[in-house]
Design a protein around this motif. Sequence first.
Motif, PDB file in Angstrom:
ATOM      1  N   ALA A  64       0.828  -1.203   0.000  1.00  0.00           N
ATOM      2  CA  ALA A  64       0.000   0.000   0.000  1.00  0.00           C
ATOM      3  C   ALA A  64       0.862   1.252   0.000  1.00  0.00           C
ATOM      4  CB  ALA A  64      -0.927  -0.009   1.217  1.00  0.00           C
ATOM      5  N   ALA A  65       1.968   1.225   0.757  1.00  0.00           N
ATOM      6  CA  ALA A  65       2.890   2.361   0.740  1.00  0.00           C
ATOM      7  C   ALA A  65       3.457   2.567  -0.661  1.00  0.00           C
ATOM      8  CB  ALA A  65       4.004   2.143   1.754  1.00  0.00           C
ATOM      9  N   ALA A  66       3.756   1.470  -1.349  1.00  0.00           N
ATOM     10  CA  ALA A  66       4.272   1.561  -2.718  1.00  0.00           C
ATOM     11  C   ALA A  66       3.236   2.166  -3.655  1.00  0.00           C
ATOM     12  CB  ALA A  66       4.692   0.181  -3.205  1.00  0.00           C
ATOM     13  N   ALA A  67       1.960   1.865  -3.425  1.00  0.00           N
ATOM     14  CA  ALA A  67       0.890   2.447  -4.240  1.00  0.00           C
ATOM     15  C   ALA A  67       0.875   3.965  -4.094  1.00  0.00           C
ATOM     16  CB  ALA A  67      -0.459   1.857  -3.840  1.00  0.00           C
ATOM     17  N   GLY A  68       1.025   4.441  -2.863  1.00  0.00           N
ATOM     18  CA  GLY A  68       1.069   5.878  -2.652  1.00  0.00           C
ATOM     19  C   GLY A  68       2.298   6.517  -3.272  1.00  0.00           C
ATOM     20  N   ALA A  69       3.452   5.861  -3.119  1.00  0.00           N
ATOM     21  CA  ALA A  69       4.688   6.393  -3.695  1.00  0.00           C
ATOM     22  C   ALA A  69       4.610   6.458  -5.218  1.00  0.00           C
ATOM     23  CB  ALA A  69       5.872   5.538  -3.259  1.00  0.00           C
ATOM     24  N   ALA A  82      -1.947   9.560  -0.336  1.00  0.00           N
ATOM     25  CA  ALA A  82      -2.682   8.995   0.789  1.00  0.00           C
ATOM     26  C   ALA A  82      -3.936   8.272   0.318  1.00  0.00           C
ATOM     27  CB  ALA A  82      -3.036  10.089   1.790  1.00  0.00           C
ATOM     28  N   LEU A  83      -4.628   8.839  -0.662  1.00  0.00           N
ATOM     29  CA  LEU A  83      -5.873   8.233  -1.133  1.00  0.00           C
ATOM     30  C   LEU A  83      -5.596   6.946  -1.906  1.00  0.00           C
ATOM     31  CD1 LEU A  83      -7.799  11.456  -2.190  1.00  0.00           C
ATOM     32  CD2 LEU A  83      -7.753  10.303   0.037  1.00  0.00           C
ATOM     33  N   ALA A  84      -4.532   6.920  -2.695  1.00  0.00           N
ATOM     34  CA  ALA A  84      -4.149   5.678  -3.375  1.00  0.00           C
ATOM     35  C   ALA A  84      -3.749   4.613  -2.368  1.00  0.00           C
ATOM     36  CB  ALA A  84      -3.001   5.951  -4.340  1.00  0.00           C
ATOM     37  N   THR A  85      -3.114   5.028  -1.261  1.00  0.00           N
ATOM     38  CA  THR A  85      -2.758   4.089  -0.203  1.00  0.00           C
ATOM     39  C   THR A  85      -4.006   3.506   0.435  1.00  0.00           C
ATOM     40  OG1 THR A  85      -0.713   5.327   0.243  1.00  0.00           O
ATOM     41  CG2 THR A  85      -1.498   3.853   1.973  1.00  0.00           C
ATOM     42  N   LEU A  86      -5.001   4.349   0.700  1.00  0.00           N
ATOM     43  CA  LEU A  86      -6.265   3.882   1.278  1.00  0.00           C
ATOM     44  C   LEU A  86      -6.899   2.828   0.369  1.00  0.00           C
ATOM     45  CD1 LEU A  86      -9.033   6.186   2.804  1.00  0.00           C
ATOM     46  CD2 LEU A  86      -9.602   4.217   1.398  1.00  0.00           C
ATOM     47  N   LEU A  87      -6.928   3.088  -0.921  1.00  0.00           N
ATOM     48  CA  LEU A  87      -7.532   2.136  -1.856  1.00  0.00           C
ATOM     49  C   LEU A  87      -6.758   0.821  -1.879  1.00  0.00           C
ATOM     50  CD1 LEU A  87      -8.267   4.648  -4.740  1.00  0.00           C
ATOM     51  CD2 LEU A  87      -9.990   3.401  -3.416  1.00  0.00           C
ATOM     52  N   ALA A  88      -5.437   0.893  -1.864  1.00  0.00           N
ATOM     53  CA  ALA A  88      -4.640  -0.330  -1.868  1.00  0.00           C
ATOM     54  C   ALA A  88      -4.835  -1.124  -0.583  1.00  0.00           C
ATOM     55  CB  ALA A  88      -3.165   0.012  -2.070  1.00  0.00           C
ATOM     56  N   LEU A  89      -4.961  -0.440   0.548  1.00  0.00           N
ATOM     57  CA  LEU A  89      -5.214  -1.137   1.806  1.00  0.00           C
ATOM     58  C   LEU A  89      -6.559  -1.858   1.794  1.00  0.00           C
ATOM     59  CD1 LEU A  89      -3.843   1.507   4.329  1.00  0.00           C
ATOM     60  CD2 LEU A  89      -2.929  -0.791   3.994  1.00  0.00           C
ATOM     61  N   THR A  90      -7.521  -1.347   1.045  1.00  0.00           N
ATOM     62  CA  THR A  90      -8.799  -2.050   0.886  1.00  0.00           C
ATOM     63  C   THR A  90      -8.577  -3.462   0.370  1.00  0.00           C
ATOM     64  OG1 THR A  90      -9.893   0.052   0.354  1.00  0.00           O
ATOM     65  CG2 THR A  90     -11.069  -1.966  -0.224  1.00  0.00           C
ATOM     66  N   VAL A  91      -7.553  -3.626  -0.482  1.00  0.00           N
ATOM     67  CA  VAL A  91      -7.251  -4.917  -1.090  1.00  0.00           C
ATOM     68  C   VAL A  91      -6.377  -5.763  -0.176  1.00  0.00           C
ATOM     69  CG1 VAL A  91      -6.307  -6.079  -3.111  1.00  0.00           C
ATOM     70  CG2 VAL A  91      -7.363  -3.824  -3.367  1.00  0.00           C
ATOM     71  N   PHE A 176      -6.680   4.933  -8.538  1.00  0.00           N
ATOM     72  CA  PHE A 176      -7.182   3.568  -8.413  1.00  0.00           C
ATOM     73  C   PHE A 176      -6.278   2.524  -9.058  1.00  0.00           C
ATOM     74  CE2 PHE A 176     -10.759   6.202  -7.524  1.00  0.00           C
ATOM     75  CZ  PHE A 176     -11.640   5.463  -6.759  1.00  0.00           C
ATOM     76  N   GLU A 177      -5.348   2.955  -9.877  1.00  0.00           N
ATOM     77  CA  GLU A 177      -4.608   1.999 -10.691  1.00  0.00           C
ATOM     78  C   GLU A 177      -3.849   0.951  -9.867  1.00  0.00           C
ATOM     79  OE1 GLU A 177      -2.267   4.328 -13.373  1.00  0.00           O
ATOM     80  OE2 GLU A 177      -4.003   4.907 -14.610  1.00  0.00           O
ATOM     81  N   PRO A 178      -3.099   1.333  -8.818  1.00  0.00           N
ATOM     82  CA  PRO A 178      -2.396   0.292  -8.051  1.00  0.00           C
ATOM     83  C   PRO A 178      -3.345  -0.689  -7.364  1.00  0.00           C
ATOM     84  CG  PRO A 178      -1.447   2.458  -7.612  1.00  0.00           C
ATOM     85  CD  PRO A 178      -2.718   2.692  -8.352  1.00  0.00           C
ATOM     86  N   ALA A 179      -4.427  -0.175  -6.774  1.00  0.00           N
ATOM     87  CA  ALA A 179      -5.371  -1.055  -6.082  1.00  0.00           C
ATOM     88  C   ALA A 179      -6.040  -2.017  -7.053  1.00  0.00           C
ATOM     89  CB  ALA A 179      -6.421  -0.221  -5.352  1.00  0.00           C
ATOM     90  N   ILE A 180      -6.387  -1.533  -8.235  1.00  0.00           N
ATOM     91  CA  ILE A 180      -7.003  -2.410  -9.239  1.00  0.00           C
ATOM     92  C   ILE A 180      -6.036  -3.526  -9.628  1.00  0.00           C
ATOM     93  CG2 ILE A 180      -7.824  -2.516 -11.630  1.00  0.00           C
ATOM     94  CD1 ILE A 180      -8.955   0.351 -11.165  1.00  0.00           C
ATOM     95  N   ARG A 181      -4.767  -3.201  -9.822  1.00  0.00           N
ATOM     96  CA  ARG A 181      -3.775  -4.234 -10.155  1.00  0.00           C
ATOM     97  C   ARG A 181      -3.665  -5.264  -9.037  1.00  0.00           C
ATOM     98  NH1 ARG A 181      -0.427   0.147 -11.637  1.00  0.00           N
ATOM     99  NH2 ARG A 181       0.869  -0.243  -9.784  1.00  0.00           N
ATOM    100  N   LEU A 182      -3.606  -4.788  -7.787  1.00  0.00           N
ATOM    101  CA  LEU A 182      -3.488  -5.712  -6.663  1.00  0.00           C
ATOM    102  C   LEU A 182      -4.698  -6.633  -6.566  1.00  0.00           C
ATOM    103  CD1 LEU A 182      -2.048  -3.223  -4.045  1.00  0.00           C
ATOM    104  CD2 LEU A 182      -0.910  -5.327  -4.795  1.00  0.00           C
ATOM    105  N   ALA A 183      -5.888  -6.096  -6.805  1.00  0.00           N
ATOM    106  CA  ALA A 183      -7.093  -6.916  -6.726  1.00  0.00           C
ATOM    107  C   ALA A 183      -7.190  -7.885  -7.886  1.00  0.00           C
ATOM    108  CB  ALA A 183      -8.326  -6.011  -6.676  1.00  0.00           C
TER     109      ALA A 183
END
Length: 587
Positions: A64-69, A82-91, A176-183
């Motif tokens: 999730a930290a990597a998603a934010g970075a 921060a918002l991209a991190t929140l989305l990645a943590l959802t996954v 949303f892109e990192p979280a979508i990839r993770l999911a």
Amino acid sequence: MRARSLTLIAALLLSGCAVSTSTTPAAVREAPPTEVGHGAASPAAQPALVSSAKGMVSAADPRAAAAGAEMLRQGGSAADAALATLLALTVVEPQSSGIGGGGFLVYDDGDGSPETYDGRETAPAAANETWFFVNGKPLDFPEVIPGGRSVGVPGNVRLMALAHRNQGRLAWAKLFEPAIRLARDGFAVTPRFREMLANNKETAGYTATGRALLYQADGTPKPVGTIIRNPELASFLEQLARKGPDHFYSGQNAAAIASAVSTARTNPAPMTVGDVIAYEAKQRPPVCGEYRGHRICGMGPPSSGGTTVFAILKQLERFPLGQLGPASPQSWHLIADSMRLAFADRNRYLADPDFISVPTTGLFDAGYLAQRSALISPDRALASAEAGTPPGAPRLAEGLTPEVISTSHFVAVDQWGEVASLTSTIESSFGSGLMVNGYYLNNELTDFSLVPNVDSVWVANRVQAGKRPRSSMAPTIVYGPEGKVRLAVGAAGGPTIIAQVAKAIIAMVDWNMTAQQALAAPVIYAPGDTVFLERGTALEAMAPALRAYGHKVGLRAPSFKANAIERVDGRWVGAADPRSEGAAVSE
């Protein structure tokens, strides 16, 4: 790096907190420790320090930290990160936070004037003071968690939309892109996550969807290293990215939330599509105060974090904590009694300010806090800690509000000097257990008092329609004497969040620790007349001395998970709690 005294080093070694000083581009752990509340990290698991002149994210999961970075590297702001991190943590951390819950954001856009965002969940319109009653009596706390009655209308997506509108630099869909990839592509089960699955099957596997996603056919959690793919969540996140935040609060998703709550096999409760549509995130005034030349800014009501953290600090200001140091039992005695007094006020007065006249100004009043401080003796523990009467306080009773250990905190900073400190939660591990479109729904309404009045006196934090439950989340920004950001910090762990954040600030301001050392230092937690010491640390060895002061002492497992970023000599330095899998990742 600042000079450290021999006393400080000895105290850290006693607590099992070794600190690395390397500055690699990403934090790496040798072996992930167990989830918050289920064991402590060994010194070998201490993260490498991460330093950057530009941007950085510190979060409870390195993915999730990597998603934010990733957002920072694409020119995004701290808010975008921060918002991209929140989305990645959802996954990757569905047990702790996500779009099915709510959160609080403290944000500085580089001018030293923080703004705060309230994305706390709300009770449905049908809720009333006896929401958790059956046959005229309140249910036992474990009974109210699973199923529908505990679910509040999620606020995180509206919080995201409001913060993105005001502070974002990238397009909404980009976040949303990192979280979508993770999911879609999957993420590996870690030891911590597997242990959470083993210990929380009632909620994690409450639905057939959750069981199929996270457990094997024989009912055991999927093994460490297994790749978990969540195509249902990936599809929904793609829609939310394309259609915007209103997609969450209308149409199929709103209907699915209302249906899941209303038809839950356990504790079904009336929630309507209208409840979901009506949700609004809000900007609130920050709460700020001075402590030893530092300005401490946090989230005001309905969070109790900002007021309680500051009260703990300010009540201690007249004592020479810096001279006493972290190896002195007297330091921890003073911290414990200050915490007890601050929690007593919190438990009585803090609630949703849209429904209750919360005496926020009175709780920050210098004269009032001086009176409270005068109750603390350097030589003897308080016989009992009772709520005071701050200026403007209404007559209220303390209610029955058990709280559980979960949540996630993350910090992001960017190349323009903007800082985001965001705490997000779905309350218990895996929330209510209900799943909608691949994400878990919160059980946040259990943060309300289960009883509405005591001896005919109303409880501030009672259930009411549309009300936001009191929170312990304490996202915080600390400004140094020169007025610039020195630290952004927060934690997970229910009401222990307040203790962790206060301890971290004391450790840095009074004991001259780095942020990493401050997070790693042992935690004392004193929400009432029992003082809890972190098991297996130097604090446990101080138990006899604290009892000699008159404290009732207990021990608790290291259920702590904090993240921070500090400013040192013009660079950002990340910090992550060694008890967790947290990591800092630089731009």
